[in-house]
Design a protein around this motif. Sequence first.
Motif, PDB file in Angstrom:
ATOM      1  N   GLY A  60      43.303  30.805  39.446  1.00 33.77           N
ATOM      2  CA  GLY A  60      43.816  31.782  40.117  1.00 33.77           C
ATOM      3  C   GLY A  60      42.747  32.913  40.498  1.00 33.77           C
ATOM      4  O   GLY A  60      41.837  32.873  39.758  1.00 33.77           O
ATOM      5  N   SER A  61      43.271  33.619  41.602  1.00 30.23           N
ATOM      6  CA  SER A  61      42.173  34.833  41.617  1.00 30.23           C
ATOM      7  C   SER A  61      42.090  35.604  40.522  1.00 30.23           C
ATOM      8  O   SER A  61      41.199  36.400  40.437  1.00 30.23           O
ATOM      9  CB  SER A  61      42.530  35.587  43.146  1.00 30.23           C
ATOM     10  OG  SER A  61      42.512  34.830  44.173  1.00 30.23           O
ATOM     11  N   ASP A  62      43.205  35.722  39.759  1.00 32.04           N
ATOM     12  CA  ASP A  62      43.038  36.709  38.490  1.00 32.04           C
ATOM     13  C   ASP A  62      41.945  36.217  37.630  1.00 32.04           C
ATOM     14  O   ASP A  62      41.246  37.227  37.289  1.00 32.04           O
ATOM     15  CB  ASP A  62      44.346  36.501  37.687  1.00 32.04           C
ATOM     16  CG  ASP A  62      45.483  37.111  38.141  1.00 32.04           C
ATOM     17  OD1 ASP A  62      45.431  37.996  39.165  1.00 32.04           O
ATOM     18  OD2 ASP A  62      46.632  36.906  37.596  1.00 32.04           O
ATOM     19  N   PHE A  79      45.624  46.097  43.914  1.00 35.11           N
ATOM     20  CA  PHE A  79      46.008  45.149  42.847  1.00 35.11           C
ATOM     21  C   PHE A  79      45.254  45.795  41.314  1.00 35.11           C
ATOM     22  O   PHE A  79      44.257  46.197  41.259  1.00 35.11           O
ATOM     23  CB  PHE A  79      45.251  44.075  43.333  1.00 35.11           C
ATOM     24  CG  PHE A  79      45.763  42.708  42.556  1.00 35.11           C
ATOM     25  CD1 PHE A  79      47.129  42.517  42.373  1.00 35.11           C
ATOM     26  CD2 PHE A  79      44.943  41.920  41.923  1.00 35.11           C
ATOM     27  CE1 PHE A  79      47.725  41.377  41.529  1.00 35.11           C
ATOM     28  CE2 PHE A  79      45.187  40.732  41.301  1.00 35.11           C
ATOM     29  CZ  PHE A  79      46.470  40.717  41.014  1.00 35.11           C
ATOM     30  N   TYR A 113      41.717  44.620  38.878  1.00 38.62           N
ATOM     31  CA  TYR A 113      40.501  45.052  39.239  1.00 38.62           C
ATOM     32  C   TYR A 113      40.021  46.210  38.191  1.00 38.62           C
ATOM     33  O   TYR A 113      39.192  46.067  37.369  1.00 38.62           O
ATOM     34  CB  TYR A 113      40.272  45.774  40.546  1.00 38.62           C
ATOM     35  CG  TYR A 113      40.698  45.129  41.583  1.00 38.62           C
ATOM     36  CD1 TYR A 113      40.640  43.728  41.726  1.00 38.62           C
ATOM     37  CD2 TYR A 113      41.184  45.790  42.766  1.00 38.62           C
ATOM     38  CE1 TYR A 113      41.147  43.194  42.892  1.00 38.62           C
ATOM     39  CE2 TYR A 113      41.741  45.193  43.787  1.00 38.62           C
ATOM     40  CZ  TYR A 113      41.685  43.664  44.026  1.00 38.62           C
ATOM     41  OH  TYR A 113      42.248  43.130  45.105  1.00 38.62           O
ATOM     42  N   CYS A 158      40.353  45.059  48.656  1.00 40.17           N
ATOM     43  CA  CYS A 158      41.490  44.240  48.968  1.00 40.17           C
ATOM     44  C   CYS A 158      41.889  44.270  50.256  1.00 40.17           C
ATOM     45  O   CYS A 158      42.724  45.077  50.674  1.00 40.17           O
ATOM     46  CB  CYS A 158      42.675  44.952  47.920  1.00 40.17           C
ATOM     47  SG  CYS A 158      44.057  43.908  47.553  1.00 40.17           S
ATOM     48  N   ASN A 203      47.351  44.669  48.817  1.00 39.87           N
ATOM     49  CA  ASN A 203      48.300  45.014  47.985  1.00 39.87           C
ATOM     50  C   ASN A 203      48.555  46.109  47.254  1.00 39.87           C
ATOM     51  O   ASN A 203      47.608  46.404  46.349  1.00 39.87           O
ATOM     52  CB  ASN A 203      48.271  43.596  46.761  1.00 39.87           C
ATOM     53  CG  ASN A 203      49.578  43.615  46.090  1.00 39.87           C
ATOM     54  OD1 ASN A 203      50.599  44.276  46.246  1.00 39.87           O
ATOM     55  ND2 ASN A 203      49.542  42.719  45.102  1.00 39.87           N
ATOM     56  N   ASP A 258      38.814  40.758  48.358  1.00 39.00           N
ATOM     57  CA  ASP A 258      39.995  39.881  47.552  1.00 39.00           C
ATOM     58  C   ASP A 258      40.953  39.768  48.884  1.00 39.00           C
ATOM     59  O   ASP A 258      41.604  40.512  49.308  1.00 39.00           O
ATOM     60  CB  ASP A 258      40.617  40.430  46.495  1.00 39.00           C
ATOM     61  CG  ASP A 258      41.672  39.989  45.758  1.00 39.00           C
ATOM     62  OD1 ASP A 258      42.043  38.838  46.366  1.00 39.00           O
ATOM     63  OD2 ASP A 258      42.546  40.539  44.872  1.00 39.00           O
ATOM     64  N   ALA A 265      43.615  37.609  49.149  1.00 42.14           N
ATOM     65  CA  ALA A 265      44.842  36.641  48.466  1.00 42.14           C
ATOM     66  C   ALA A 265      45.809  36.436  49.944  1.00 42.14           C
ATOM     67  O   ALA A 265      46.387  35.198  49.725  1.00 42.14           O
ATOM     68  CB  ALA A 265      45.436  37.258  47.594  1.00 42.14           C
ATOM     69  N   TYR A 266      45.723  37.216  50.630  1.00 44.34           N
ATOM     70  CA  TYR A 266      46.855  37.038  51.882  1.00 44.34           C
ATOM     71  C   TYR A 266      46.267  36.888  53.339  1.00 44.34           C
ATOM     72  O   TYR A 266      47.134  36.968  54.222  1.00 44.34           O
ATOM     73  CB  TYR A 266      47.650  38.285  51.899  1.00 44.34           C
ATOM     74  CG  TYR A 266      48.262  38.689  50.541  1.00 44.34           C
ATOM     75  CD1 TYR A 266      49.494  38.142  50.321  1.00 44.34           C
ATOM     76  CD2 TYR A 266      47.739  39.486  49.659  1.00 44.34           C
ATOM     77  CE1 TYR A 266      50.082  38.292  48.836  1.00 44.34           C
ATOM     78  CE2 TYR A 266      48.206  39.876  48.115  1.00 44.34           C
ATOM     79  CZ  TYR A 266      49.548  39.341  48.002  1.00 44.34           C
ATOM     80  OH  TYR A 266      49.927  39.275  46.650  1.00 44.34           O
ATOM     81  N   THR A 274      43.242  32.353  47.249  1.00 43.06           N
ATOM     82  CA  THR A 274      44.088  31.704  46.429  1.00 43.06           C
ATOM     83  C   THR A 274      45.022  30.745  46.909  1.00 43.06           C
ATOM     84  O   THR A 274      45.197  30.838  48.082  1.00 43.06           O
ATOM     85  CB  THR A 274      44.879  32.922  45.477  1.00 43.06           C
ATOM     86  OG1 THR A 274      45.735  32.167  44.666  1.00 43.06           O
ATOM     87  CG2 THR A 274      45.650  33.796  46.556  1.00 43.06           C
ATOM     88  N   SER A 299      47.963  30.580  45.476  1.00 47.03           N
ATOM     89  CA  SER A 299      49.318  31.058  45.000  1.00 47.03           C
ATOM     90  C   SER A 299      50.055  31.389  46.155  1.00 47.03           C
ATOM     91  O   SER A 299      51.383  31.759  45.799  1.00 47.03           O
ATOM     92  CB  SER A 299      48.989  32.458  44.052  1.00 47.03           C
ATOM     93  OG  SER A 299      48.277  31.721  42.930  1.00 47.03           O
ATOM     94  N   LYS A 300      49.484  31.959  47.290  1.00 43.33           N
ATOM     95  CA  LYS A 300      50.389  32.611  48.338  1.00 43.33           C
ATOM     96  C   LYS A 300      50.913  31.589  49.361  1.00 43.33           C
ATOM     97  O   LYS A 300      51.871  31.162  49.158  1.00 43.33           O
ATOM     98  CB  LYS A 300      49.579  34.076  48.771  1.00 43.33           C
ATOM     99  CG  LYS A 300      48.963  34.906  47.696  1.00 43.33           C
ATOM    100  CD  LYS A 300      50.229  35.508  46.726  1.00 43.33           C
ATOM    101  CE  LYS A 300      49.853  36.313  45.691  1.00 43.33           C
ATOM    102  NZ  LYS A 300      50.890  36.787  44.805  1.00 43.33           N
ATOM    103  N   ARG A 327      48.364  27.837  39.237  1.00 43.41           N
ATOM    104  CA  ARG A 327      47.152  28.686  39.007  1.00 43.41           C
ATOM    105  C   ARG A 327      45.982  27.959  39.756  1.00 43.41           C
ATOM    106  O   ARG A 327      45.083  27.328  38.925  1.00 43.41           O
ATOM    107  CB  ARG A 327      46.869  29.041  37.356  1.00 43.41           C
ATOM    108  CG  ARG A 327      48.159  29.490  36.616  1.00 43.41           C
ATOM    109  CD  ARG A 327      48.720  30.626  37.385  1.00 43.41           C
ATOM    110  NE  ARG A 327      47.882  31.770  37.464  1.00 43.41           N
ATOM    111  CZ  ARG A 327      47.676  32.510  38.339  1.00 43.41           C
ATOM    112  NH1 ARG A 327      48.374  32.084  39.592  1.00 43.41           N
ATOM    113  NH2 ARG A 327      46.920  33.584  38.397  1.00 43.41           N
TER     114      ARG A 327
END
Length: 365
Positions: free
Chosen positions: A93-95, A119, A122, A163, A167, A194, A196-197, A225, A227-228, A236
Amino acid sequence: MHGEPKSREELQAIKPYVPGKPIEEVQRELGISDVIKLASNENPLGPSPKAVEAILETVSSIQRYPDGNAFKLKNAIAEKYEVEHSNILTANGSDESIKLVAEAYLNPGEEVIIPWPSFSEYEFAAKIMGGRCIVSPLDKEFRLDLEDMVKKVTPETKVIFVCNPNNPTGTIVGREEVEKFLSRVPGDVLVVFDEAYCEYVNDDRYMDTVDLVKQEIPNIIVLRTFSKIYGLAGLRAGYALGPKNVIASIEKVREPFNVNIFAQAAGAAAITDADHVRNSRETNESGKQYLYREFEKMGLKYTPTEANFIWVDTGKDSRGLFENLLKKGVIIRTGNIFGFDSYIRVTIGLREQNERFISALKEML
Ligand SMILES: Cc1ncc(COP(=O)(O)O)c(C=O)c1O
């Protein structure tokens, strides 16, 4: 025996991550079975069917360790973006990507510039490494203020997180702004995009940062990611694209088997599933237009979004609203964790989920 083991000093400053409330928890606590979660920006259509198929095919191989180099997954990513394997990091995951960046680049006391509200991972990643967070507030339209971020650079700055879309606000910064920003960031500062979206973005001012990787810009990394839009949050799986040297440094702190075999197989399949991505974008777009219309009818101010969630000012205390929506089986996120007490962040769901959210919200306002 006297005393007790003392954890590291840096941990004192760390606040635990507040995740979206799980559906099962609400069912347990409130005794209601019909619960919808519009709180963690998950894909309401579910996972890519190709990914599910790939997982089923992998089940009988789980006695084996995963491929530590994630060859097939990297192949799929390399093919999609026309980059080399050495430009790709695969992660849990990006986490994990965010944490690995901090582990690879931050010495204690060094500065990390982060937007806010944004987010929270960070700050977490910076703090566990003993880094110092320098916060750059969003502008009046809830967009990242890249001017301000670059002004905050000092000789101690090591990493800047961008980001994009942001988010919890869903806003983007465009190509022109990003290019100007990059031209002013010193070469020894790593800029982390980042994204993610990114697959949801419509605005054509949005920058394709993979081009920066191809141009071998030495001080950037792009986080993506599964995840989205790909609907694989529970597995993950994420990846990062960057110049070879940055990826090689991060590889040194990566655990050998950080991406499990289901995540590798599913990610490789999902990234080729153009139908699922298109359906997910279309579902998101029509849900977005419906929610915009309803918010307008209710006179609520929302921030136009380039992602799969909307940042809305309800004019009420969002904690109370959250509790009342929960009783109706609708989970959303409150803005108070970001210091915006009257705001909520709602994930765009399926039509019936959006309608249920709106009708519950109407009762409360
Ligand atoms: C901006 C942003 N980055 C990263 C993540 C983490 O994604 P992943 O599930 O890949 O760890 C999220 C998840 O909500 C996010 O919103």
